[in-house]
Design an enzyme around this catalytic site. Structure first.
Site, PDB file in Angstrom:
ATOM      1  N   HIS A  93      31.033  12.614   4.781  1.00  0.00           N
ATOM      2  CA  HIS A  93      31.391  13.482   3.617  1.00  0.00           C
ATOM      3  C   HIS A  93      31.276  12.443   2.360  1.00  0.00           C
ATOM      4  O   HIS A  93      31.133  10.739   2.291  1.00  0.00           O
ATOM      5  CB  HIS A  93      33.327  13.130   3.998  1.00  0.00           C
ATOM      6  CG  HIS A  93      32.917  14.308   4.866  1.00  0.00           C
ATOM      7  ND1 HIS A  93      34.262  14.390   5.114  1.00  0.00           N
ATOM      8  CD2 HIS A  93      32.451  15.313   5.212  1.00  0.00           C
ATOM      9  CE1 HIS A  93      34.287  15.264   6.142  1.00  0.00           C
ATOM     10  NE2 HIS A  93      33.148  15.614   6.491  1.00  0.00           N
ATOM     11  N   ASP A 115       0.674  -0.766   0.201  1.00  0.00           N
ATOM     12  CA  ASP A 115      -0.261  -0.067  -0.125  1.00  0.00           C
ATOM     13  C   ASP A 115       1.283   1.028  -0.113  1.00  0.00           C
ATOM     14  O   ASP A 115       1.165   1.987   1.111  1.00  0.00           O
ATOM     15  CB  ASP A 115      -0.561   0.312   1.309  1.00  0.00           C
ATOM     16  CG  ASP A 115      -1.196   1.395   1.297  1.00  0.00           C
ATOM     17  OD1 ASP A 115      -1.731   2.058  -0.068  1.00  0.00           O
ATOM     18  OD2 ASP A 115      -2.753   1.321   2.154  1.00  0.00           O
ATOM     19  N   ARG A 132      41.337  21.708   4.690  1.00  0.00           N
ATOM     20  CA  ARG A 132      40.503  20.803   5.086  1.00  0.00           C
ATOM     21  C   ARG A 132      39.051  22.263   5.123  1.00  0.00           C
ATOM     22  O   ARG A 132      38.089  21.700   5.920  1.00  0.00           O
ATOM     23  CB  ARG A 132      39.931  20.142   6.219  1.00  0.00           C
ATOM     24  CG  ARG A 132      41.112  19.148   5.702  1.00  0.00           C
ATOM     25  CD  ARG A 132      41.541  18.074   6.665  1.00  0.00           C
ATOM     26  NE  ARG A 132      42.234  17.280   6.298  1.00  0.00           N
ATOM     27  CZ  ARG A 132      41.635  15.791   6.095  1.00  0.00           C
ATOM     28  NH1 ARG A 132      40.353  15.623   6.517  1.00  0.00           N
ATOM     29  NH2 ARG A 132      42.976  15.170   6.190  1.00  0.00           N
ATOM     30  N   GLU A 151      33.106   6.406  13.255  1.00  0.00           N
ATOM     31  CA  GLU A 151      33.370   6.232  11.913  1.00  0.00           C
ATOM     32  C   GLU A 151      33.744   5.151  11.172  1.00  0.00           C
ATOM     33  O   GLU A 151      34.912   4.633  11.643  1.00  0.00           O
ATOM     34  CB  GLU A 151      34.084   7.514  11.218  1.00  0.00           C
ATOM     35  CG  GLU A 151      34.091   7.460   9.866  1.00  0.00           C
ATOM     36  CD  GLU A 151      34.518   8.564   8.854  1.00  0.00           C
ATOM     37  OE1 GLU A 151      35.633   8.794   8.467  1.00  0.00           O
ATOM     38  OE2 GLU A 151      34.943   9.727   9.612  1.00  0.00           O
ATOM     39  N   GLU A 183      31.843   8.417   3.885  1.00  0.00           N
ATOM     40  CA  GLU A 183      32.013   8.433   5.350  1.00  0.00           C
ATOM     41  C   GLU A 183      31.178   8.802   6.200  1.00  0.00           C
ATOM     42  O   GLU A 183      31.311   9.907   6.856  1.00  0.00           O
ATOM     43  CB  GLU A 183      33.175   9.346   5.375  1.00  0.00           C
ATOM     44  CG  GLU A 183      34.260   9.107   4.358  1.00  0.00           C
ATOM     45  CD  GLU A 183      35.909  10.086   4.564  1.00  0.00           C
ATOM     46  OE1 GLU A 183      35.421  11.135   4.732  1.00  0.00           O
ATOM     47  OE2 GLU A 183      36.376   9.854   3.162  1.00  0.00           O
ATOM     48  N   ARG A 189      31.721  17.856   1.765  1.00  0.00           N
ATOM     49  CA  ARG A 189      32.210  17.645   3.280  1.00  0.00           C
ATOM     50  C   ARG A 189      30.877  18.162   3.763  1.00  0.00           C
ATOM     51  O   ARG A 189      31.311  18.506   5.003  1.00  0.00           O
ATOM     52  CB  ARG A 189      33.214  18.621   3.819  1.00  0.00           C
ATOM     53  CG  ARG A 189      34.621  17.998   2.955  1.00  0.00           C
ATOM     54  CD  ARG A 189      35.866  18.640   3.435  1.00  0.00           C
ATOM     55  NE  ARG A 189      36.013  19.150   4.642  1.00  0.00           N
ATOM     56  CZ  ARG A 189      35.679  19.991   5.767  1.00  0.00           C
ATOM     57  NH1 ARG A 189      35.208  20.668   5.353  1.00  0.00           N
ATOM     58  NH2 ARG A 189      35.809  19.716   6.825  1.00  0.00           N
ATOM     59  N   GLU A 193      35.545  15.579  -2.739  1.00  0.00           N
ATOM     60  CA  GLU A 193      34.916  15.831  -1.290  1.00  0.00           C
ATOM     61  C   GLU A 193      33.774  16.727  -0.945  1.00  0.00           C
ATOM     62  O   GLU A 193      34.855  17.613  -0.721  1.00  0.00           O
ATOM     63  CB  GLU A 193      36.311  15.423  -0.379  1.00  0.00           C
ATOM     64  CG  GLU A 193      35.979  14.590   1.169  1.00  0.00           C
ATOM     65  CD  GLU A 193      36.734  14.614   2.839  1.00  0.00           C
ATOM     66  OE1 GLU A 193      36.579  13.521   2.939  1.00  0.00           O
ATOM     67  OE2 GLU A 193      37.783  15.313   2.462  1.00  0.00           O
ATOM     68  N   GLU A 225      29.417   9.532  10.128  1.00  0.00           N
ATOM     69  CA  GLU A 225      29.700   9.426  11.225  1.00  0.00           C
ATOM     70  C   GLU A 225      28.472   8.841  12.039  1.00  0.00           C
ATOM     71  O   GLU A 225      26.985   9.045  11.390  1.00  0.00           O
ATOM     72  CB  GLU A 225      30.366  10.148  11.737  1.00  0.00           C
ATOM     73  CG  GLU A 225      31.809  10.504  10.965  1.00  0.00           C
ATOM     74  CD  GLU A 225      32.340  11.883  11.089  1.00  0.00           C
ATOM     75  OE1 GLU A 225      33.347  12.268  10.757  1.00  0.00           O
ATOM     76  OE2 GLU A 225      31.123  12.762  11.198  1.00  0.00           O
ATOM     77  N   GLU A 235      35.955   9.250  16.427  1.00  0.00           N
ATOM     78  CA  GLU A 235      36.083   9.931  15.830  1.00  0.00           C
ATOM     79  C   GLU A 235      36.397  11.202  16.671  1.00  0.00           C
ATOM     80  O   GLU A 235      36.510  11.073  18.200  1.00  0.00           O
ATOM     81  CB  GLU A 235      34.695  10.143  15.295  1.00  0.00           C
ATOM     82  CG  GLU A 235      34.647  10.465  13.926  1.00  0.00           C
ATOM     83  CD  GLU A 235      35.458  11.647  12.974  1.00  0.00           C
ATOM     84  OE1 GLU A 235      35.652  12.776  13.950  1.00  0.00           O
ATOM     85  OE2 GLU A 235      35.874  11.169  11.732  1.00  0.00           O
TER      86      GLU A 235
END
Length: 447
Positions: free
Chosen positions: A247, A55, A319, A198, A134, A338, A336, A136, A191
């Site tokens: 990430h 359904d 970063r 992670e 990645e 983030r 990547e 977490e 982490e």
């Protein structure tokens, strides 16, 4: 490269060889919640013949009650056996796509939608869009009634080796369960925040990666429960510490199996394809944030001071920006992203960033905002001078950006976009009407 799809005869043989007694038929709703139907193995032929009905009007974002009948079509490349619960016979899992009664793919199924966007990618000459996620998560203690508390299981930090306790044992068993299910686990570690963990697993093509994220969440929650812990993928469960991200490492591959983001002759060893894809990510970043960070709580994570990105920029050497270019080159060349968090529906999130990148390719968009300095240390004037804008700071603002962006709306299709906006507008309205403890502490006596 996608996994091979098992034939019907191979599935029947596996059921016999492994003494499988139950079939767990899974799919994902609009909000990224895993839905499942458990079938006795006697229903295997019915499943293999695409005759399992449910359904659809009872599922978030699907259909109205007058159009409720829907079918589940199993993807036999996702067949696996769970490494637990064998006391009553083993349980096999298969992920399904949702289809209408006439056999056509249902446009409100997030998995079908990702397939559609991948088809657009192939029309541009690319073979695969690989994603290395990645995700977490936090582990919390339970109270005497089995309900989650806000007490984390440890007080460790990044890469710390905890003393043997339930958290470490739980993470180890998560890895072992994943490996038994065919995951190639590359790393598992504590982490930055207390109670935060992670587990990194190998990249896969976009559809398989999204399936893997959903399977990973199920495994983490199941194993944690066995240890008397509650695992949560909520982005920011506690104030004053880092939140949980997801990430997304991404790369495009051409028909010959070459990484289309790599060019050995460029100063950064990035191809024009990579630069234009980056240009698309930069242009549409504020819009796909609504999809990659889809809940009110997501924006408690996207604040300065806790390692999460806040600004729309990219870099090969630091970063702090939204997109980082890791050092690997050749086949490992990747971008990547983030900002995404694990509350996102992975099928919608991956489709949105892929569509953003494809728009960059179609229109030769320049990769603006290459920033090698630490953006968090810049003044507002310095950021404005460099043209760096912020990510949205609330779900409300992210939804406004999404509503104004036809490309990212197109990554969802009309049905999913309309259902998503309705659900998220309702969610934010509910949040606005709630009075928090913080407000009472700040204002009750003062005013």
């Amino acid at each position: 490269m996608a996994k091979r799809e098992y034939t019907k005869d191979e599935v029947r043989q596996m059921v016999k060889d492994e003494d499988i007694r139950f079939l767990r038929v899974m799919f994902t709703d609009l909000l990224g919640t895993i839905k499942s139907v458990d079938l006795p193995v006697s229903q295997l032929d019915k499943l293999l013949d695409n005759k399992i009905m449910f359904d659809g009007s009872s599922i978030d974002g699907f259909v109205r009650i007058e159009e409720s009948d829907m079918y589940l079509y199993p993807d036999m490349s996702t067949w696996l056996t769970f490494p637990w619960g064998a006391e009553h016979g083993k349980v096999a899992r298969v992920i399904c796509s949702v289809h209408n009664t006439d056999g056509t793919p249902f446009s409100g199924d997030p998995r079908n939608n990702l397939k559609r966007v991948l088809k657009d990618m192939r029309a541009l000459g690319f073979k695969d869009f690989n994603i290395g996620p990645e995700p977490e998560f936090f582990l919390f203690k339970l109270d005497e009634n089995g309900n989650p508390t806000t007490k984390v299981n440890d007080q460790e930090n990044y890469f710390d080796m905890e003393p043997a306790d339930r958290g470490e044992d739980c993470r180890r068993d998560i890895v072992l369960a994943l490996e038994k299910m065919g995951f190639d686990v590359e790393a598992a570690h504590h982490e930055v925040a207390p109670g935060q963990h992670e587990v990194d697993f190998k990249y896969a093509d976009a559809l398989e990666a999204a399936d893997n994220i959903q399977t990973f969440k199920l495994v983490v929650k199941t194993i944690a429960k066995k240890y008397g812990l509650h695992a949560t993928f909520m982005p920011k469960p506690l104030s004053g510490i880092n939140g949980s991200g997801m990430h997304l490492n991404m790369s495009l591959f051409d028909q010959e199996g070459h990484n289309a983001f790599y060019d050995k002759d460029d100063k950064n060893q990035l191809s024009q394809t990579a630069y234009h894809f980056l240009g698309g990510l930069m242009k549409h970043a504020r819009s796909f944030t609504a999809i990659c960070d889809p809940i009110v709580n997501s924006y408690k994570r996207l604040v300065p001071g806790y390692e999460a990105p806040v600004y729309v920029a990219w870099s090969t050497s630091n970063r702090s920006p939204l997109v980082r270019i890791p050092n690997d080159r050749g086949m490992g060349t990747r971008l990547e992203l983030r900002s995404a968090d694990p509350s996102a529906n992975p099928y919608l999130a991956i489709a949105s960033v892929l569509e953003a990148g494809l728009d960059g390719l179609r229109n030769d968009l320049p990769p603006v905002h290459n920033i090698d300095e630490n953006i968090y240390q810049m003044s507002l004037a310095e950021r404005q001078e460099k043209g760096i804008v912020n990510l949205p700071d609330t779900l409300h603002n992210a939804l406004k950006d999404l509503a104004a962006d036809d490309v990212i709306k197109g990554s969802m299709g009309e049905h999913l976009y309309k259902s998503f906006m309705e659900a998220k507008t309702w969610e934010y309205d509910g949040y606005r009407q709630h009075v928090s403890d913080w407000e009472r502490q700040q204002y009750m006596e003062k005013y």
